[in-house]
Design an enzyme around this catalytic site. Structure first.
Site, PDB file in Angstrom:
ATOM      1  N   GLU A  73       0.823  -1.204   0.000  1.00 43.67           N
ATOM      2  CA  GLU A  73       0.000   0.000   0.000  1.00 43.67           C
ATOM      3  C   GLU A  73       0.861   1.260   0.000  1.00 43.67           C
ATOM      4  O   GLU A  73       0.487   2.272  -0.607  1.00 43.67           O
ATOM      5  CB  GLU A  73      -0.927   0.002   1.215  1.00 43.67           C
ATOM      6  CG  GLU A  73      -2.030  -1.030   1.175  1.00 43.67           C
ATOM      7  CD  GLU A  73      -1.587  -2.407   1.679  1.00 43.67           C
ATOM      8  OE1 GLU A  73      -2.423  -3.306   1.750  1.00 43.67           O
ATOM      9  OE2 GLU A  73      -0.383  -2.571   1.988  1.00 43.67           O
ATOM     10  N   PRO A 296      12.017 -13.426  -1.239  1.00 41.67           N
ATOM     11  CA  PRO A 296      10.879 -13.585  -0.328  1.00 41.67           C
ATOM     12  C   PRO A 296      10.112 -12.283  -0.156  1.00 41.67           C
ATOM     13  O   PRO A 296      10.680 -11.192  -0.209  1.00 41.67           O
ATOM     14  CB  PRO A 296      11.541 -14.012   0.991  1.00 41.67           C
ATOM     15  CG  PRO A 296      12.878 -14.571   0.588  1.00 41.67           C
ATOM     16  CD  PRO A 296      13.295 -13.741  -0.592  1.00 41.67           C
ATOM     17  N   ARG A 297       8.813 -12.412   0.087  1.00 45.69           N
ATOM     18  CA  ARG A 297       7.953 -11.236   0.243  1.00 45.69           C
ATOM     19  C   ARG A 297       8.285 -10.467   1.513  1.00 45.69           C
ATOM     20  O   ARG A 297       8.267  -9.244   1.524  1.00 45.69           O
ATOM     21  CB  ARG A 297       6.481 -11.699   0.280  1.00 45.69           C
ATOM     22  CG  ARG A 297       5.476 -10.570   0.553  1.00 45.69           C
ATOM     23  CD  ARG A 297       5.332  -9.693  -0.672  1.00 45.69           C
ATOM     24  NE  ARG A 297       4.294  -8.681  -0.468  1.00 45.69           N
ATOM     25  CZ  ARG A 297       4.492  -7.479   0.029  1.00 45.69           C
ATOM     26  NH1 ARG A 297       5.708  -7.126   0.423  1.00 45.69           N
ATOM     27  NH2 ARG A 297       3.504  -6.611   0.142  1.00 45.69           N
ATOM     28  N   LEU A 338      15.293  -4.613   0.342  1.00 41.00           N
ATOM     29  CA  LEU A 338      14.004  -3.951   0.146  1.00 41.00           C
ATOM     30  C   LEU A 338      14.150  -2.843  -0.891  1.00 41.00           C
ATOM     31  O   LEU A 338      15.206  -2.237  -1.023  1.00 41.00           O
ATOM     32  CB  LEU A 338      13.510  -3.351   1.464  1.00 41.00           C
ATOM     33  CG  LEU A 338      13.091  -4.336   2.551  1.00 41.00           C
ATOM     34  CD1 LEU A 338      12.740  -3.579   3.833  1.00 41.00           C
ATOM     35  CD2 LEU A 338      11.914  -5.176   2.105  1.00 41.00           C
ATOM     36  N   GLY A 339      13.079  -2.587  -1.606  1.00 40.71           N
ATOM     37  CA  GLY A 339      13.060  -1.470  -2.541  1.00 40.71           C
ATOM     38  C   GLY A 339      13.804  -1.706  -3.836  1.00 40.71           C
ATOM     39  O   GLY A 339      14.098  -0.752  -4.558  1.00 40.71           O
ATOM     40  N   GLU A 340      14.113  -2.975  -4.157  1.00 43.94           N
ATOM     41  CA  GLU A 340      14.860  -3.267  -5.381  1.00 43.94           C
ATOM     42  C   GLU A 340      14.125  -4.230  -6.304  1.00 43.94           C
ATOM     43  O   GLU A 340      14.752  -4.902  -7.126  1.00 43.94           O
ATOM     44  CB  GLU A 340      16.239  -3.838  -5.035  1.00 43.94           C
ATOM     45  CG  GLU A 340      17.172  -2.839  -4.377  1.00 43.94           C
ATOM     46  CD  GLU A 340      18.619  -3.332  -4.294  1.00 43.94           C
ATOM     47  OE1 GLU A 340      19.524  -2.487  -4.429  1.00 43.94           O
ATOM     48  OE2 GLU A 340      18.836  -4.557  -4.121  1.00 43.94           O
ATOM     49  N   ASN A 364       0.876  -8.663  -6.432  1.00 44.13           N
ATOM     50  CA  ASN A 364       0.534  -7.857  -7.592  1.00 44.13           C
ATOM     51  C   ASN A 364       1.572  -8.043  -8.698  1.00 44.13           C
ATOM     52  O   ASN A 364       2.772  -7.921  -8.453  1.00 44.13           O
ATOM     53  CB  ASN A 364       0.453  -6.385  -7.196  1.00 44.13           C
ATOM     54  CG  ASN A 364      -0.395  -5.594  -8.171  1.00 44.13           C
ATOM     55  OD1 ASN A 364      -0.323  -5.815  -9.366  1.00 44.13           O
ATOM     56  ND2 ASN A 364      -1.183  -4.677  -7.657  1.00 44.13           N
ATOM     57  N   ILE A 366       1.728  -6.195 -11.463  1.00 47.67           N
ATOM     58  CA  ILE A 366       1.826  -4.998 -12.296  1.00 47.67           C
ATOM     59  C   ILE A 366       3.257  -4.483 -12.380  1.00 47.67           C
ATOM     60  O   ILE A 366       3.713  -4.068 -13.451  1.00 47.67           O
ATOM     61  CB  ILE A 366       0.871  -3.912 -11.786  1.00 47.67           C
ATOM     62  CG1 ILE A 366      -0.580  -4.368 -11.983  1.00 47.67           C
ATOM     63  CG2 ILE A 366       1.120  -2.584 -12.485  1.00 47.67           C
ATOM     64  CD1 ILE A 366      -1.606  -3.467 -11.334  1.00 47.67           C
ATOM     65  N   GLU A 367       3.990  -4.499 -11.256  1.00 45.71           N
ATOM     66  CA  GLU A 367       5.367  -4.009 -11.301  1.00 45.71           C
ATOM     67  C   GLU A 367       6.220  -4.859 -12.222  1.00 45.71           C
ATOM     68  O   GLU A 367       7.081  -4.349 -12.949  1.00 45.71           O
ATOM     69  CB  GLU A 367       5.975  -3.973  -9.901  1.00 45.71           C
ATOM     70  CG  GLU A 367       7.361  -3.329  -9.875  1.00 45.71           C
ATOM     71  CD  GLU A 367       7.928  -3.172  -8.483  1.00 45.71           C
ATOM     72  OE1 GLU A 367       8.975  -2.505  -8.357  1.00 45.71           O
ATOM     73  OE2 GLU A 367       7.344  -3.702  -7.521  1.00 45.71           O
TER      74      GLU A 367
END
Length: 463
Positions: A73, A296-297, A338-340, A364, A366-367
């Site tokens: 989100e 991993p998520r 994170l963020g990559e 998702n 979409i990315e």
């Protein structure tokens, strides 16, 4: 307050000690959960007062409050915030979250004068203290976060509260309908909801939600980081073989994936003797035409997944140990950052969609499409059902029955350069064709600010 919300309020007030205990436990693995805990109960440190002079004058404050509960989100909120700042120059942002990963990601979105705190626990007292402290001009909830006491308190204070990028799957609708005396006033008390799809809009209306439009999914408007794309593609060029990504994997899915790899050459496994020979046997088992990459998520599972893969006899190279030039050679690359995700999608020729091979609703896709990475998805995509079906129809994604079929399909596509290039082009075209939700949502928020809660104009945050 009706009887249902009164009972809910008592229950959630009584649950506060359980929340504190849960936060202490989670803070052992993720220290962010131990940060500023009083904020979750509407208690704020005095140094924050220096930022709030503008928020306590007049009938309403000037904050635009955006609530993004978790990482996904928050990333959607980032897309919306970029457009909001263009529509509302000088906007003062109040950003709230529920998870440590969401808050860490949200820090990147702050500008001077913005404030970031935890979402208040949904007791009447905590919610009242939160609204009294910040007095936002409008509240924007991202995707699914509708809390009964927060909605009621915003109504009482005359603060319009909207649901942006709204989604509601059939399972969540059925749950809400079972507690209709609580859920219907909460959803019906929103000032507006802007749905991702017509099906989301239908389900929201079934709960009495005032749906103001179907704007699509904000995540289609994401523009992948150019530097990450370039780095990922450079690494892919030097990989020596096609790269297949298990993207945003959830608990249980790595085990399914490892089981498939072990079954690729069962005869090789019969010769296992010592640990060393086990390593050789299983490494041959996955000595396929592709290089595996697992991301991993949830970051708290990085070490767990590493251990799981290593225990299967495979060598692992973690992103945190890579040089700037290239990943270190290993059976499996582990994305422990994170963020990559744009970088990982650019590195991969095809991705297996995490959350879709266990009954978790899918992540998702979409990315991935925006980065030109085609997707193979399992049967469980109910969280993003319409996006998944649209992607499949556009040839940007392929649906399979299980992990065995997924591994086979991903390896086949990654190993066919012509088919992979065509699928990549379709993925990019699919992402571009569905953009526009950010502009529509930002314009709707700006119009609501102009109208104000009761029809009178409300100054823009720059005023």
């Amino acid at each position: 307050m009706n009887l249902a919300r009164a009972l809910y309020s008592v229950a959630i007030w009584c649950a506060q000690p359980l929340l504190r205990r849960k936060l202490r436990r989670r803070a052992l693995a993720e220290p962010g959960y131990g940060r500023d805990v009083p904020e979750r109960f509407g208690r704020y440190a005095p140094p924050m007062d220096s930022l709030l002079g503008h928020s306590t004058t007049g009938p309403m404050g000037h904050f635009v409050w955006v609530h993004a509960v978790s990482l996904g989100e928050t990333r959607a909120a980032a897309i919306l915030l970029a457009e909001l700042r263009r529509q509302l120059p000088g906007m003062r942002l109040l950003l709230t979250h529920g998870t440590a990963t969401g808050r860490a990601e949200g820090e990147k979105l702050l500008q001077p004068g913005d404030v970031q705190v935890w979402q208040p626990w949904d007791t009447p007292g905590a919610v009242r203290r939160f609204l009294r402290k910040f007095r936002p001009a409008i509240g924007v909830l991202m995707e699914t976060e509708v809390w009964p006491n927060m909605v009621a308190a915003c109504q009482a204070a005359g603060i319009p509260l909207v649901l942006a990028n709204a989604r509601l799957n059939e399972r969540s609708l059925r749950k809400a309908q079972r507690v209709a005396p609580l859920a219907r006033p909460a959803f019906g008390g929103l000032a507006a909801a802007w749905a991702q799809t017509e099906e989301d809009a239908r389900r929201l209306r079934a709960l009495g939600t005032p749906v103001g439009g179907v704007f699509g999914n904000l995540k289609f408007d994401v523009v992948p980081d150019a530097a990450q794309l370039a780095r990922g593609r450079a690494w892919r060029a030097g990989a020596g073989r096609p790269v297949v990504l298990l993207a945003s994997s959830r608990e249980g899915e790595e085990t399914l994936w490892l089981d498939v790899l072990k079954q690729k050459r069962p005869l090789a496994l019969l010769s296992i003797g010592s640990d060393a020979s086990k390593n050789v046997a299983i490494s041959r088992c996955v000595d396929s035409p592709v290089q595996w990459l697992v991301v991993p998520r949830h970051p708290q599972r990085f070490d767990e997944v590493h251990q799981m893969i290593a225990s299967a006899g495979l060598t692992v190279s973690r992103r945190s140990s890579w040089s700037a030039e290239a990943p270190t050679q290993a059976d499996v690359w582990l994305g422990d950052s994170l963020g990559e995700m744009a970088q990982y999608y650019a590195l991969a020729h095809v991705a297996l969609l995490g959350g879709s091979f266990a009954p978790l609703g899918g992540q998702n896709l979409i990315e991935a499409a925006a980065c030109g990475c085609p997707v193979v998805m399992g049967p469980h995509t109910f969280n993003f059902a319409e996006a998944a079906e649209l992607a499949a129809s556009a040839g940007a994604a392929e649906r399979v029955a299980d992990m065995t079929a997924g591994v086979a399909a991903a390896q086949a596509l990654a190993s066919d350069a012509t088919a992979q290039a065509a699928a990549s082009a379709r993925a990019t075209a699919f992402a571009v064709a569905h953009r526009g939700a950010a502009l529509a949502t930002a314009q709707a928020i700006a119009e609501m600010l102009d109208r104000g809660a009761g029809g009178a104009p409300v100054p823009h945050p720059a005023g």
